[in-house]
Write a protein that holds these residues in place. Structure first.
Motif, PDB file in Angstrom:
ATOM      1  N   VAL A 128      42.910  43.167  56.245  1.00  0.00           N
ATOM      2  CA  VAL A 128      42.555  44.115  55.189  1.00  0.00           C
ATOM      3  C   VAL A 128      43.112  43.653  53.845  1.00  0.00           C
ATOM      4  N   ALA A 129      44.361  43.134  53.844  1.00  0.00           N
ATOM      5  CA  ALA A 129      44.973  42.668  52.600  1.00  0.00           C
ATOM      6  C   ALA A 129      44.210  41.473  52.028  1.00  0.00           C
ATOM      7  N   ILE A 130      43.823  40.514  52.905  1.00  0.00           N
ATOM      8  CA  ILE A 130      43.056  39.358  52.441  1.00  0.00           C
ATOM      9  C   ILE A 130      41.705  39.799  51.885  1.00  0.00           C
ATOM     10  N   ALA A 131      41.057  40.726  52.579  1.00  0.00           N
ATOM     11  CA  ALA A 131      39.774  41.241  52.080  1.00  0.00           C
ATOM     12  C   ALA A 131      39.940  41.914  50.726  1.00  0.00           C
ATOM     13  N   LEU A 132      41.047  42.611  50.536  1.00  0.00           N
ATOM     14  CA  LEU A 132      41.303  43.273  49.256  1.00  0.00           C
ATOM     15  C   LEU A 132      41.460  42.248  48.134  1.00  0.00           C
ATOM     16  N   VAL A 133      42.163  41.155  48.421  1.00  0.00           N
ATOM     17  CA  VAL A 133      42.333  40.104  47.403  1.00  0.00           C
ATOM     18  C   VAL A 133      40.984  39.470  47.064  1.00  0.00           C
ATOM     19  N   MET A 134      40.156  39.202  48.076  1.00  0.00           N
ATOM     20  CA  MET A 134      38.843  38.604  47.820  1.00  0.00           C
ATOM     21  C   MET A 134      37.949  39.542  47.015  1.00  0.00           C
ATOM     22  N   VAL A 135      38.012  40.821  47.343  1.00  0.00           N
ATOM     23  CA  VAL A 135      37.214  41.796  46.584  1.00  0.00           C
ATOM     24  C   VAL A 135      37.680  41.867  45.133  1.00  0.00           C
ATOM     25  N   SER A 136      38.994  41.815  44.926  1.00  0.00           N
ATOM     26  CA  SER A 136      39.506  41.847  43.550  1.00  0.00           C
ATOM     27  C   SER A 136      39.088  40.601  42.779  1.00  0.00           C
ATOM     28  N   TRP A 137      39.029  39.439  43.466  1.00  0.00           N
ATOM     29  CA  TRP A 137      38.579  38.208  42.804  1.00  0.00           C
ATOM     30  C   TRP A 137      37.108  38.336  42.387  1.00  0.00           C
ATOM     31  N   TRP A 138      36.276  38.845  43.306  1.00  0.00           N
ATOM     32  CA  TRP A 138      34.855  39.016  42.982  1.00  0.00           C
ATOM     33  C   TRP A 138      34.680  40.059  41.880  1.00  0.00           C
ATOM     34  N   ALA A 139      35.426  41.163  41.971  1.00  0.00           N
ATOM     35  CA  ALA A 139      35.312  42.214  40.963  1.00  0.00           C
ATOM     36  C   ALA A 139      35.768  41.708  39.594  1.00  0.00           C
ATOM     37  N   GLY A 140      36.829  40.893  39.574  1.00  0.00           N
ATOM     38  CA  GLY A 140      37.299  40.348  38.305  1.00  0.00           C
ATOM     39  C   GLY A 140      36.250  39.471  37.649  1.00  0.00           C
ATOM     40  N   ARG A 141      35.589  38.626  38.440  1.00  0.00           N
ATOM     41  CA  ARG A 141      34.540  37.767  37.871  1.00  0.00           C
ATOM     42  C   ARG A 141      33.368  38.597  37.359  1.00  0.00           C
ATOM     43  N   ALA A 142      32.992  39.623  38.144  1.00  0.00           N
ATOM     44  CA  ALA A 142      31.855  40.456  37.720  1.00  0.00           C
ATOM     45  C   ALA A 142      32.181  41.227  36.444  1.00  0.00           C
TER      46      ALA A 142
END
Length: 428
Positions: A128-142
């Motif tokens: 869950v923590a890794i998924a949260l980091v990946m989502v934050s990376w995608w959200a930051g780029r968007a």
């Protein structure tokens, strides 16, 4: 005298009575109580990790600890447990560190096994923590991409990449801190946030030049004193702008070489931008014989310069006498071009050739330091000579004054090579 003697006897009797009343018989230690205390304390030590080889003996409230442990912290912990035991007044810690390789190896294996078990148990939370980091990376780029497309992009397009990267990293940092808090690493989160200022201060001193160049690059991208493709002179360096990276300004010299200048140097230096203004002036000088009519020379030269392709009529050509020496006059001529349509060097060369031919046709000669006497040629020879001179000074014809494109392809290739780290991408 009898009264004094009687008072003394009374005092002695009262003292004896007081001693008899306050005297208590000494109670011998209870071996059963010490044994029970020893057993209770031993059970507490056995339940603690790494205390299995520690033995305890309690006598009259004094706890003596013996045995061996594999870690200094275990020795200190054993003394703390014993001191907290009710009924123990003093602790004598005789626990020693084990030097046996087998004991230390067993302790290391046990520690690794415990950590592995905890890691396996925490795998779902870790996913869950890794998924949260990946989502934050995608959200930051968007989010950064959407912010870069806002209206102010037309006012300062060079902030696009900077704003996108800043927003992306801020969102990613928030995601990482949230993931660490989710994993229970709150102490690590506090350490990261608390040490940010200290790390920034240390990094500022350690990487002073890098930080200075990076800040100068950001300021240059904001101020925009030049654009990609502009011709610059920075101190004694000349070239065309390839890219503005986070640390250096990349130029391509007119010889085709790559020149990298630190951003701090560029920011502090005097920057001469040859390309910023569309109109640019050229000049050249031609010496003439002192006996020449200056007005005649000026009229002939101005007419030919004005008729040269690429020379602007507003502002028009001009001239001055830049010097006078014993063997001649030095005439300085000026003309203006539009850099968006013509090349400065080509127009200047065409103007020099045109003025030289006009002076030849008008009989305006250059200075002569040595004069020669020659015999008058015959009519036939003079005619032949005139034909030769006329051929040599024939009309120079149309000249190429277009913009020089020799470096365009090489400059474009260099700009594409720095497209990922360029703070000043070329406008679309």
């Amino acid at each position: 005298m009898p009264r004094l003697f009687a008072a003394s006897i009374a005092i002695v009797l009262l003292s004896c009575i007081s001693l008899l009343v306050t005297a208590q018989p000494s109670v011998p230690p209870d071996p059963d109580s010490d044994l029970a205390l020893s057993q209770d304390l031993a059970r507490r030590l056995q339940n603690a990790e790494g205390m299995q080889d520690v033995t305890v003996t309690v006598q009259a409230g004094v706890a003596r600890l013996d045995g061996k442990v594999v870690d200094v912290d275990n020795r200190v912990l054993a003394a703390q447990i014993a001191s907290q035991q009710p009924g123990v007044t003093t602790v004598e810690n005789h626990v020693q560190l084990s030097t046996r390789l087998v004991d230390r190896l067993d302790a290391a294996i046990e520690l690794a096994t415990n950590k592995l078990v905890r890691l396996i148990a925490a795998i779902p939370l870790l996913v869950v923590a890794i998924a949260l980091v990946m989502v934050s990376w995608w959200a930051g780029r968007a989010i950064g991409r959407r912010i870069g497309l806002r209206r102010w992009r037309s006012e300062n397009p060079y902030l696009d990449g900077l704003v996108q990267n800043l927003v992306q990293w801020l969102v990613l940092l928030a995601g990482v801190l949230t993931a660490l808090d989710l994993l229970g690493a709150t102490a690590l989160v506090g350490a990261v946030l608390g040490s940010a200022g200290v790390i920034g201060l240390v990094a500022g001193f350690a990487f002073k030049d890098i930080a200075e160049n990076y800040v100068a690059g950001i300021l240059l991208s904001l101020r925009r004193p030049f654009e990609p493709g502009d011709s610059l002179r920075i101190d004694s360096y000349e070239g065309k702008v390839v890219a503005l990276t986070s640390r250096a300004t990349i130029l391509m010299t007119f010889d085709g070489n790559r020149l990298s200048l630190p951003n701090a140097l560029v920011f502090k230096s005097v920057v001469l931008n040859f390309s910023r203004n569309p109109k640019r002036r050229f000049d050249f000088s031609i010496p003439v014989d002192p006996a020449t009519s200056i007005g005649r020379a000026q009229e002939v030269a101005m007419n030919r310069i004005a008729a040269t392709d690429g020379v602007l009529s507003d502002p028009g050509p001009s001239w001055v006498i830049s010097g006078y020496e014993g063997d001649g006059l030095k005439l300085q001529f000026y003309g203006w071009i539009d850099q968006r349509q013509n090349d400065l060097g080509k127009v200047r060369s065409a103007a020099i050739r045109a003025v030289k031919k006009a002076f030849f046709d008008a009989g305006i000669e250059g200075p002569r330091s040595v004069r020669y006497l020659v015999p008058v040629p015959t009519t036939e020879a003079a005619s032949a000579g005139t034909t030769t001179q006329t051929d040599a000074a024939a009309d120079i014809g149309p000249q190429d004054v277009s913009i020089n494109r020799d470096m365009d392809q090489q400059l474009a290739d260099a700009q594409r090579a720095h497209s990922t780290d360029d703070l000043m991408p070329p406008p679309p």
